[in-house]
Scaffold this motif. Structure first.
Motif, PDB file in Angstrom:
ATOM      1  N   SER A 199       6.024   9.239  -1.012  1.00 14.74           N
ATOM      2  CA  SER A 199       5.774   7.876  -0.526  1.00 14.74           C
ATOM      3  C   SER A 199       6.018   7.777   0.972  1.00 14.74           C
ATOM      4  O   SER A 199       5.232   7.155   1.699  1.00 14.74           O
ATOM      5  N   ARG A 200       7.114   8.382   1.432  1.00 14.96           N
ATOM      6  CA  ARG A 200       7.388   8.391   2.875  1.00 14.96           C
ATOM      7  C   ARG A 200       6.288   9.124   3.639  1.00 14.96           C
ATOM      8  O   ARG A 200       5.839   8.675   4.698  1.00 14.96           O
ATOM      9  N   ALA A 201       5.839  10.267   3.090  1.00 18.97           N
ATOM     10  CA  ALA A 201       4.782  11.044   3.749  1.00 18.97           C
ATOM     11  C   ALA A 201       3.489  10.229   3.809  1.00 18.97           C
ATOM     12  O   ALA A 201       2.786  10.248   4.835  1.00 18.97           O
ATOM     13  N   ALA A 202       3.172   9.509   2.731  1.00 19.10           N
ATOM     14  CA  ALA A 202       1.966   8.672   2.720  1.00 19.10           C
ATOM     15  C   ALA A 202       2.086   7.563   3.764  1.00 19.10           C
ATOM     16  O   ALA A 202       1.144   7.313   4.524  1.00 19.10           O
ATOM     17  N   ASN A 203       3.237   6.937   3.799  1.00 19.62           N
ATOM     18  CA  ASN A 203       3.464   5.860   4.755  1.00 19.62           C
ATOM     19  C   ASN A 203       3.329   6.371   6.201  1.00 19.62           C
ATOM     20  O   ASN A 203       2.672   5.741   7.030  1.00 19.62           O
ATOM     21  N   ASP A 204       3.924   7.516   6.465  1.00 15.47           N
ATOM     22  CA  ASP A 204       3.834   8.113   7.805  1.00 15.47           C
ATOM     23  C   ASP A 204       2.389   8.432   8.167  1.00 15.47           C
ATOM     24  O   ASP A 204       1.946   8.174   9.291  1.00 15.47           O
ATOM     25  N   ARG A 225       0.466   5.306   8.946  1.00 10.80           N
ATOM     26  CA  ARG A 225       0.875   4.749  10.240  1.00 10.80           C
ATOM     27  C   ARG A 225       0.228   5.479  11.422  1.00 10.80           C
ATOM     28  O   ARG A 225      -0.073   4.863  12.425  1.00 10.80           O
ATOM     29  N   ARG A 226       0.057   6.773  11.284  1.00 12.90           N
ATOM     30  CA  ARG A 226      -0.563   7.513  12.387  1.00 12.90           C
ATOM     31  C   ARG A 226      -2.094   7.545  12.280  1.00 12.90           C
ATOM     32  O   ARG A 226      -2.761   8.218  13.053  1.00 12.90           O
ATOM     33  N   GLY A 227      -2.638   6.796  11.284  1.00 16.49           N
ATOM     34  CA  GLY A 227      -4.091   6.660  11.155  1.00 16.49           C
ATOM     35  C   GLY A 227      -4.765   7.744  10.343  1.00 16.49           C
ATOM     36  O   GLY A 227      -5.986   7.813  10.293  1.00 16.49           O
ATOM     37  N   ASP A 228      -3.991   8.600   9.667  1.00 15.44           N
ATOM     38  CA  ASP A 228      -4.551   9.691   8.858  1.00 15.44           C
ATOM     39  C   ASP A 228      -4.682   9.200   7.413  1.00 15.44           C
ATOM     40  O   ASP A 228      -3.838   9.476   6.561  1.00 15.44           O
ATOM     41  N   CYS A 229      -5.784   8.469   7.160  1.00 18.99           N
ATOM     42  CA  CYS A 229      -5.992   7.856   5.840  1.00 18.99           C
ATOM     43  C   CYS A 229      -6.198   8.887   4.741  1.00 18.99           C
ATOM     44  O   CYS A 229      -5.787   8.662   3.599  1.00 18.99           O
ATOM     45  N   VAL A 230      -6.823  10.010   5.045  1.00 25.36           N
ATOM     46  CA  VAL A 230      -7.063  11.042   4.035  1.00 25.36           C
ATOM     47  C   VAL A 230      -5.733  11.602   3.535  1.00 25.36           C
ATOM     48  O   VAL A 230      -5.488  11.679   2.326  1.00 25.36           O
ATOM     49  N   SER A 231      -4.854  11.981   4.456  1.00 28.09           N
ATOM     50  CA  SER A 231      -3.539  12.498   4.058  1.00 28.09           C
ATOM     51  C   SER A 231      -2.713  11.402   3.386  1.00 28.09           C
ATOM     52  O   SER A 231      -2.013  11.668   2.399  1.00 28.09           O
ATOM     53  N   GLY A 232      -2.785  10.190   3.908  1.00 29.04           N
ATOM     54  CA  GLY A 232      -2.053   9.081   3.307  1.00 29.04           C
ATOM     55  C   GLY A 232      -2.461   8.864   1.859  1.00 29.04           C
ATOM     56  O   GLY A 232      -1.611   8.696   0.990  1.00 29.04           O
ATOM     57  N   HIS A 233      -3.759   8.890   1.617  1.00 32.26           N
ATOM     58  CA  HIS A 233      -4.263   8.722   0.249  1.00 32.26           C
ATOM     59  C   HIS A 233      -3.811   9.883  -0.641  1.00 32.26           C
ATOM     60  O   HIS A 233      -3.385   9.677  -1.782  1.00 32.26           O
ATOM     61  N   HIS A 234      -3.880  11.093  -0.108  1.00 29.33           N
ATOM     62  CA  HIS A 234      -3.453  12.284  -0.858  1.00 29.33           C
ATOM     63  C   HIS A 234      -1.980  12.157  -1.269  1.00 29.33           C
ATOM     64  O   HIS A 234      -1.631  12.351  -2.441  1.00 29.33           O
ATOM     65  N   TYR A 235      -1.108  11.835  -0.300  1.00 29.49           N
ATOM     66  CA  TYR A 235       0.322  11.704  -0.605  1.00 29.49           C
ATOM     67  C   TYR A 235       0.594  10.523  -1.539  1.00 29.49           C
ATOM     68  O   TYR A 235       1.496  10.588  -2.384  1.00 29.49           O
ATOM     69  N   SER A 236      -0.178   9.482  -1.415  1.00 29.36           N
ATOM     70  CA  SER A 236      -0.034   8.331  -2.304  1.00 29.36           C
ATOM     71  C   SER A 236      -0.347   8.731  -3.754  1.00 29.36           C
ATOM     72  O   SER A 236       0.373   8.359  -4.681  1.00 29.36           O
ATOM     73  N   LEU A 237      -1.411   9.503  -3.937  1.00 29.00           N
ATOM     74  CA  LEU A 237      -1.758   9.990  -5.285  1.00 29.00           C
ATOM     75  C   LEU A 237      -0.684  10.928  -5.827  1.00 29.00           C
ATOM     76  O   LEU A 237      -0.348  10.881  -7.014  1.00 29.00           O
TER      77      LEU A 237
END
Length: 167
Positions: free
Chosen positions: A34-39, A42-54
């Motif tokens: 969750s922290r990794a997705a949030n980070d 925040r830095r605009g990396d939606c692909v990684s954010g979505h991946h970490y969220s999943l």
């Protein structure tokens, strides 16, 4: 022969730690993802954010499964006797304790046995952070469902099951 002795506080702690450890590890993993997705978001990396969220969602699903399995084993450990009229909720989370109470009350109410109070051991909340959770959750549930109950002693409640007369 079934072991009917009551677990000591140290034994109960050991049972709790043994069965909850995998779920607790998984919950830490959920937090990390969750922290990794949030980070990442925040830095605009939606692909990684979505991946970490999943990944966090998958880990949460696994943690829920592990907690459910742990609750079953802890419940069996602290309720070793076949006494229908005694329910020990030590070691359970609030939602698990309520589910166990619902099941036991339903089992008693459908059994047709002579009515007497169900002794519900909630504990005094020694292991809760802050206010004891289980006693409050149990009394709130009983009030919402309009059960009659009274405190037997600190950490124990007597509940009068609702018996329906069958015609």
């Amino acid at each position: 022969m079934m072991d009917t002795r009551k677990l000591s506080e140290c034994e109960l702690d050991d049972v709790y730690k043994f069965y909850r450890k995998d779920a607790q590890k998984m919950i830490r993993t959920v937090s990390q993802y969750s922290r990794a997705a949030n980070d990442a978001y925040r830095r605009g990396d939606c692909v990684s954010g979505h991946h970490y969220s999943l990944m966090a969602q998958e880990a949460q699903f696994a943690a829920n499964y592990l907690n459910a399995r742990a609750a079953t084993e802890i419940f069996k450990s602290v309720n070793r006797t076949d006494d229908l009229w005694r329910l020990d909720l030590h070691g359970l989370h609030a939602n698990e304790a309520i589910r166990a109470l619902q099941c036991r009350l339903q089992q008693i109410e459908l059994s047709g046995q002579r009515p007497k109070p169900l002794e519900v051991i909630t504990g005094r909340g020694k292991h809760s952070r802050g206010t004891p959770v289980i006693p409050a959750a149990v009394t709130n549930y009983l009030k919402e469902c309009r059960y009659r109950f009274y405190e037997l002693r600190a950490g124990a409640i007597a509940v009068r099951p609702k018996f329906v007369e069958l015609k």
